[in-house]
Design a protein around this motif. Sequence first.
Motif, mmCIF file in Angstrom:
data_model
loop_
_atom_site.group_PDB
_atom_site.id
_atom_site.type_symbol
_atom_site.label_atom_id
_atom_site.label_comp_id
_atom_site.label_asym_id
_atom_site.label_seq_id
_atom_site.Cartn_x
_atom_site.Cartn_y
_atom_site.Cartn_z
ATOM 1 N N LEU A 1 0.834 -1.205 0.000
ATOM 2 C CA LEU A 1 0.000 0.000 0.000
ATOM 3 C C LEU A 1 0.865 1.250 0.000
ATOM 4 C CD1 LEU A 1 -2.745 1.412 0.223
ATOM 5 C CD2 LEU A 1 -2.557 1.155 2.709
ATOM 6 N N VAL A 2 1.864 1.280 0.854
ATOM 7 C CA VAL A 2 2.743 2.440 0.945
ATOM 8 C C VAL A 2 3.538 2.591 -0.342
ATOM 9 C CG1 VAL A 2 4.716 3.419 2.178
ATOM 10 C CG2 VAL A 2 2.835 2.423 3.459
ATOM 11 N N SER A 3 3.992 1.489 -0.917
ATOM 12 C CA SER A 3 4.734 1.551 -2.177
ATOM 13 C C SER A 3 3.860 2.114 -3.289
ATOM 14 C CB SER A 3 5.246 0.175 -2.577
ATOM 15 O OG SER A 3 6.196 -0.272 -1.650
ATOM 16 N N PHE A 4 2.616 1.692 -3.315
ATOM 17 C CA PHE A 4 1.688 2.212 -4.315
ATOM 18 C C PHE A 4 1.479 3.707 -4.104
ATOM 19 C CE2 PHE A 4 -2.644 3.399 -5.537
ATOM 20 C CZ PHE A 4 -2.579 3.138 -6.891
ATOM 21 N N ALA A 5 1.286 4.102 -2.858
ATOM 22 C CA ALA A 5 1.097 5.520 -2.538
ATOM 23 C C ALA A 5 2.345 6.321 -2.870
ATOM 24 C CB ALA A 5 0.730 5.690 -1.070
ATOM 25 N N ALA A 6 3.495 5.748 -2.600
ATOM 26 C CA ALA A 6 4.752 6.451 -2.871
ATOM 27 C C ALA A 6 4.974 6.639 -4.359
ATOM 28 C CB ALA A 6 5.922 5.698 -2.256
ATOM 29 N N SER A 7 4.426 5.747 -5.161
ATOM 30 C CA SER A 7 4.605 5.899 -6.593
ATOM 31 C C SER A 7 3.940 7.184 -7.071
ATOM 32 C CB SER A 7 4.070 4.683 -7.347
ATOM 33 O OG SER A 7 2.671 4.598 -7.222
ATOM 34 N N ALA A 8 2.929 7.609 -6.374
ATOM 35 C CA ALA A 8 2.292 8.885 -6.679
ATOM 36 C C ALA A 8 3.127 10.030 -6.105
ATOM 37 C CB ALA A 8 0.881 8.923 -6.104
ATOM 38 N N VAL A 9 4.033 9.720 -5.194
ATOM 39 C CA VAL A 9 4.968 10.628 -4.557
ATOM 40 C C VAL A 9 4.264 11.864 -4.017
ATOM 41 C CG1 VAL A 9 7.203 11.764 -4.737
ATOM 42 C CG2 VAL A 9 6.751 9.769 -6.114
ATOM 43 N N ASP A 10 3.204 11.652 -3.290
ATOM 44 C CA ASP A 10 2.530 12.755 -2.617
ATOM 45 C C ASP A 10 2.458 12.428 -1.141
ATOM 46 O OD1 ASP A 10 1.108 14.949 -1.850
ATOM 47 O OD2 ASP A 10 -0.798 14.245 -2.671
ATOM 48 N N LEU A 11 3.469 12.848 -0.427
ATOM 49 C CA LEU A 11 3.507 12.619 1.011
ATOM 50 C C LEU A 11 3.085 13.855 1.785
ATOM 51 C CD1 LEU A 11 6.926 10.756 1.202
ATOM 52 C CD2 LEU A 11 4.649 9.770 1.053
ATOM 53 N N ASP B 1 6.093 19.111 7.863
ATOM 54 C CA ASP B 1 7.044 20.213 7.669
ATOM 55 C C ASP B 1 7.560 20.298 6.236
ATOM 56 O OD1 ASP B 1 8.795 18.073 7.581
ATOM 57 O OD2 ASP B 1 9.923 18.670 9.364
ATOM 58 N N GLN B 2 7.035 19.434 5.368
ATOM 59 C CA GLN B 2 7.342 19.449 3.938
ATOM 60 C C GLN B 2 8.847 19.381 3.647
ATOM 61 O OE1 GLN B 2 4.651 19.399 1.542
ATOM 62 N NE2 GLN B 2 3.770 18.814 3.488
ATOM 63 N N ASP B 3 9.571 18.544 4.411
ATOM 64 C CA ASP B 3 11.012 18.399 4.183
ATOM 65 C C ASP B 3 11.348 17.190 3.314
ATOM 66 O OD1 ASP B 3 10.496 16.364 5.980
ATOM 67 O OD2 ASP B 3 12.093 16.915 7.378
ATOM 68 N N GLY B 4 10.328 16.512 2.797
ATOM 69 C CA GLY B 4 10.557 15.394 1.892
ATOM 70 C C GLY B 4 10.780 14.063 2.580
ATOM 71 N N LYS B 5 10.601 14.022 3.879
ATOM 72 C CA LYS B 5 10.744 12.761 4.620
ATOM 73 C C LYS B 5 9.771 12.762 5.789
ATOM 74 C CE LYS B 5 14.801 14.854 6.721
ATOM 75 N NZ LYS B 5 16.241 14.802 6.851
ATOM 76 N N ILE B 6 9.468 11.552 6.262
ATOM 77 C CA ILE B 6 8.500 11.389 7.348
ATOM 78 C C ILE B 6 9.259 11.056 8.623
ATOM 79 C CG2 ILE B 6 6.515 10.078 8.169
ATOM 80 C CD1 ILE B 6 5.982 9.432 5.153
ATOM 81 N N SER B 7 9.102 11.897 9.622
ATOM 82 C CA SER B 7 9.746 11.664 10.911
ATOM 83 C C SER B 7 8.883 10.732 11.754
ATOM 84 C CB SER B 7 9.919 12.987 11.656
ATOM 85 O OG SER B 7 8.650 13.518 12.015
ATOM 86 N N LYS B 8 9.450 10.251 12.856
ATOM 87 C CA LYS B 8 8.662 9.426 13.773
ATOM 88 C C LYS B 8 7.459 10.201 14.281
ATOM 89 C CE LYS B 8 12.260 6.375 15.504
ATOM 90 N NZ LYS B 8 13.000 5.894 16.683
ATOM 91 N N GLU B 9 7.665 11.473 14.568
ATOM 92 C CA GLU B 9 6.563 12.297 15.067
ATOM 93 C C GLU B 9 5.454 12.418 14.026
ATOM 94 O OE1 GLU B 9 5.757 16.883 16.473
ATOM 95 O OE2 GLU B 9 7.745 16.031 16.799
ATOM 96 N N GLU B 10 5.828 12.654 12.775
ATOM 97 C CA GLU B 10 4.827 12.760 11.712
ATOM 98 C C GLU B 10 4.123 11.420 11.514
ATOM 99 O OE1 GLU B 10 6.890 16.250 9.008
ATOM 100 O OE2 GLU B 10 7.617 14.193 8.831
ATOM 101 N N ALA B 11 4.861 10.339 11.572
ATOM 102 C CA ALA B 11 4.269 9.006 11.397
ATOM 103 C C ALA B 11 3.344 8.642 12.550
ATOM 104 C CB ALA B 11 5.359 7.958 11.260
ATOM 105 N N SER B 12 3.572 9.238 13.713
ATOM 106 C CA SER B 12 2.779 8.884 14.897
ATOM 107 C C SER B 12 1.304 9.234 14.743
ATOM 108 C CB SER B 12 3.351 9.546 16.153
ATOM 109 O OG SER B 12 3.119 10.938 16.134
ATOM 110 N N THR B 13 0.984 10.088 13.795
ATOM 111 C CA THR B 13 -0.418 10.449 13.571
ATOM 112 C C THR B 13 -1.131 9.451 12.658
ATOM 113 O OG1 THR B 13 0.096 11.872 11.684
ATOM 114 C CG2 THR B 13 0.114 12.899 13.871
#
Length: 67
Positions: A12-22, A28-40
Amino acid sequence: MKNTALIALIALVSFAASAVDLSNIDADQDGKISKEEASTHPMLKEQFADLDTNGDGFITKDELKNG
């Protein structure tokens, strides 16, 4: 069973990542997901360590695609 859920999550995540809209997760729009961001997001929070393949504390688009 746990492996099946992990495989489904990675697919699922790979499919979503192919759209590259995180942007909805990457607060914070830094191009990566932190633990804090993932916690939601329960599934990302639960599988964060598995998806963070280089262990730097972030999930990148490449890690999602290659997951």
